[in-house]
Write an enzyme that holds these catalytic residues in place. Structure first.
Site, PDB file in Angstrom:
ATOM      1  CE1 TYR A 147      -3.579  -2.549   0.484  1.00  0.00           C
ATOM      2  CE2 TYR A 147      -4.660  -0.518   1.162  1.00  0.00           C
ATOM      3  CZ  TYR A 147      -4.732  -1.826   0.739  1.00  0.00           C
ATOM      4  OH  TYR A 147      -5.958  -2.417   0.588  1.00  0.00           O
ATOM      5  CE  LYS A 207       1.393 -16.994  -2.710  1.00  0.00           C
ATOM      6  NZ  LYS A 207       0.980 -18.359  -3.175  1.00  0.00           N
ATOM      7  CG  ASP A 221      -1.975 -19.781  -1.752  1.00  0.00           C
ATOM      8  OD1 ASP A 221      -1.359 -19.882  -0.667  1.00  0.00           O
ATOM      9  OD2 ASP A 221      -1.611 -20.369  -2.784  1.00  0.00           O
ATOM     10  CG  ASP A 229      -8.107  -4.782   1.438  1.00  0.00           C
ATOM     11  OD1 ASP A 229      -9.039  -4.338   2.131  1.00  0.00           O
ATOM     12  OD2 ASP A 229      -8.074  -4.679   0.195  1.00  0.00           O
ATOM     13  CG  ASP A 255     -13.668  -7.242   1.978  1.00  0.00           C
ATOM     14  OD1 ASP A 255     -13.426  -6.507   2.949  1.00  0.00           O
ATOM     15  OD2 ASP A 255     -14.176  -6.834   0.921  1.00  0.00           O
TER      16      ASP A 255
HETATM   17  C1  IPM Z   1     -10.477  -1.413   3.878  1.00  0.00           C
HETATM   18  C2  IPM Z   1     -10.742  -0.750   2.561  1.00  0.00           C
HETATM   19  C3  IPM Z   1      -9.615   0.243   2.291  1.00  0.00           C
HETATM   20  C4  IPM Z   1      -8.338  -0.538   2.106  1.00  0.00           C
HETATM   21  C5  IPM Z   1      -9.856   1.208   1.112  1.00  0.00           C
HETATM   22  C6  IPM Z   1     -11.160   1.951   1.247  1.00  0.00           C
HETATM   23  C7  IPM Z   1      -8.707   2.172   0.952  1.00  0.00           C
HETATM   24  O1  IPM Z   1     -10.894  -1.704   1.557  1.00  0.00           O
HETATM   25  O2  IPM Z   1     -10.331  -0.695   4.886  1.00  0.00           O
HETATM   26  O3  IPM Z   1     -10.434  -2.643   3.929  1.00  0.00           O
HETATM   27  O4  IPM Z   1      -8.044  -1.031   0.989  1.00  0.00           O
HETATM   28  O5  IPM Z   1      -7.608  -0.670   3.083  1.00  0.00           O
HETATM   29 MG    MG Z   2     -10.930  -3.707   2.272  1.00  0.00          MG
END
Ligand code: IPM
Ligand code: MG
Length: 368
Positions: A142, A192, A225, A249, A253
């Site tokens: 990032y 990884k 993975d 990240d 999710d």
């Molecule tokens: C998260 C989001 C952020 C990230 C975005 C909005 C910059 O996806 O907080 O998970 O990628 O970190």
């Molecule tokens: Mg995210």
């Protein structure tokens, strides 16, 4: 002594709506529990861009640095898609994370009993799930340099750099081990190392911090993975997962969906302790700004309210009050109170964003 301070940054999309419910909850704790905060509010993301031409003004950054805790709603929306990358709403959030040095991002994935049927996975896979992803938040691909889009041999090349120093890995590893000690004492580190040197270093450093400082915590390593696969195969094998910025990240999710709705998941981003002993901290729901439902009273405010519960626990040393709030939410869900995202085939009582906030306040009242 002055009251602890909270800076509220509602942001874009559903951010202001869900934050409106958090403000009601904050007032409840002031009125009924004597926990009074100095609350101020400012702009972030597209809302800040509209006024200042940047997604985070310097004055707002300074206020965030000085606050005992920052609560953020969400940033982004289609209106801002056309903006230059440097002023996109997300850059405001990334600036806050980087300049406050919030290196440890705690993303719990907990499946509430009342919602176990709601996951896309089978009920016995997710019922009772309680895991914590610790995502490194201020480094890795990032932020690594070089980055950019360059011209090379007559064509463009897009470059980002995955980069981790030993000390960056050490501090996030410590944060994961410390959390594990207060939970089920297990850490799984994901990278990884089979294809990335940064992964080899990550694995070595996590192992060393373990051997030298936390030998009693159970540590395992997994390729990220495989970790993704294991998360959906049998998530209850995990307690704390520690991983880098990008894998964190994605994996968070994935973990979020195990719980049934992204509208349920809070997060805490913590940095080093300030002079008063509190960590620098920003709390935000894991979900985004959901522009498609913004302004309609449909959004689920629970992730944002649970983020305030995390603030009570991690910034204000009010673990019991955090538990009170979490239990109030559990009660409301068990009673069948449902925002649209939680409305399954079994039905329930449909409520709006503010209806959910009111139900949680009623459950808090009942807890006294
Ligand atoms: C998260 C989001 C952020 C990230 C975005 C909005 C910059 O996806 O907080 O998970 O990628 O970190
Ligand atoms: Mg995210």
């Amino acid at each position: 002594m002055s009251n602890p301070s909270i800076l509220i940054l509602p942001g874009d999309g559903i951010g202001p709506e869900v934050m409106g419910e958090v403000k009601k909850i904050i007032s409840w704790f002031g009125d009924k529990r004597g926990l009074t905060f100095d609350v101020s509010e400012d702009l972030v993301g597209g809302a800040a861009y509209d006024v200042h031409g940047v997604p985070l003004a310097d004055e707002t950054m300074a206020k965030a640095q000085a606050a005992d805790a920052v609560l953020l709603g969400a940033v982004g929306g289609p209106k801002y898609d056309v903006l230059d990358f440097s002023v996109k709403p997300e850059r405001g959030l990334l600036r806050l994370r980087k300049e406050m040095d919030l290196f440890s991002n705690l993303r719990p994935a907990q499946c509430f009993d009342a919602l176990a049927d709601f996951s896309s996975l089978k009920k016995d896979v997710v019922a009772g799930l309680d895991i914590m992803i610790v995502r490194e938040l201020t480094s890795g691909v990032y932020f690594g340099e070089p980055r950019g889009i360059f011209e090379e041999n007559g064509e463009r090349v897009g470059i980002n750099t995955q980069r981790y120093t030993e000390s960056e890995v050490e501090r996030v590893a410590r944060s994961a081990f410390e959390l594990a000690k207060r939970r089920r004492n297990k850490v799984c580190s994901m990278e990884k190392a089979n294809v990335m040197e940064s992964g080899i270093l990550w694995r070595e450093v996590v192992q060393r911090v373990h051997d030298e400082e936390y030998p009693d915590v159970e540590l395992s390593h997994m390729y990220a993975d495989n970790g993704a696969m294991q998360l959906v195969r049998w998530p209850k094998q995990f307690d704390v997962i520690v991983t880098d910025n990008l894998f964190g990240d994605i994996l968070s999710d994935c973990a979020a969906m195990l719980t049934g709705s992204l509208g349920m998941l809070p997060s805490a981003s913590l940095g080093a302790p300030m002079e008063n002993g509190r960590p620098k901290a920003l709390y935000e729901p894991v979900h985004g700004s959901a522009p498609d439902i913004a302004g309609q009273g449909k959004a689920n405010p629970i992730a944002c309210i649970l983020s305030f519960a995390m603030a009570l626990r991690y910034s204000f040393d009010q673990g019991d009050e955090a538990t009170r709030l979490e239990q109030a939410i559990e009660k409301v869900l068990a009673d069948g109170v449902r925002t649209a995202d939680l409305m399954g085939p079994e039905g329930g009582t449909p409520v709006s964003t503010s209806g959910m906030g009111d139900a949680i306040i009623a459950a808090l009242d009942a807890s006294l």
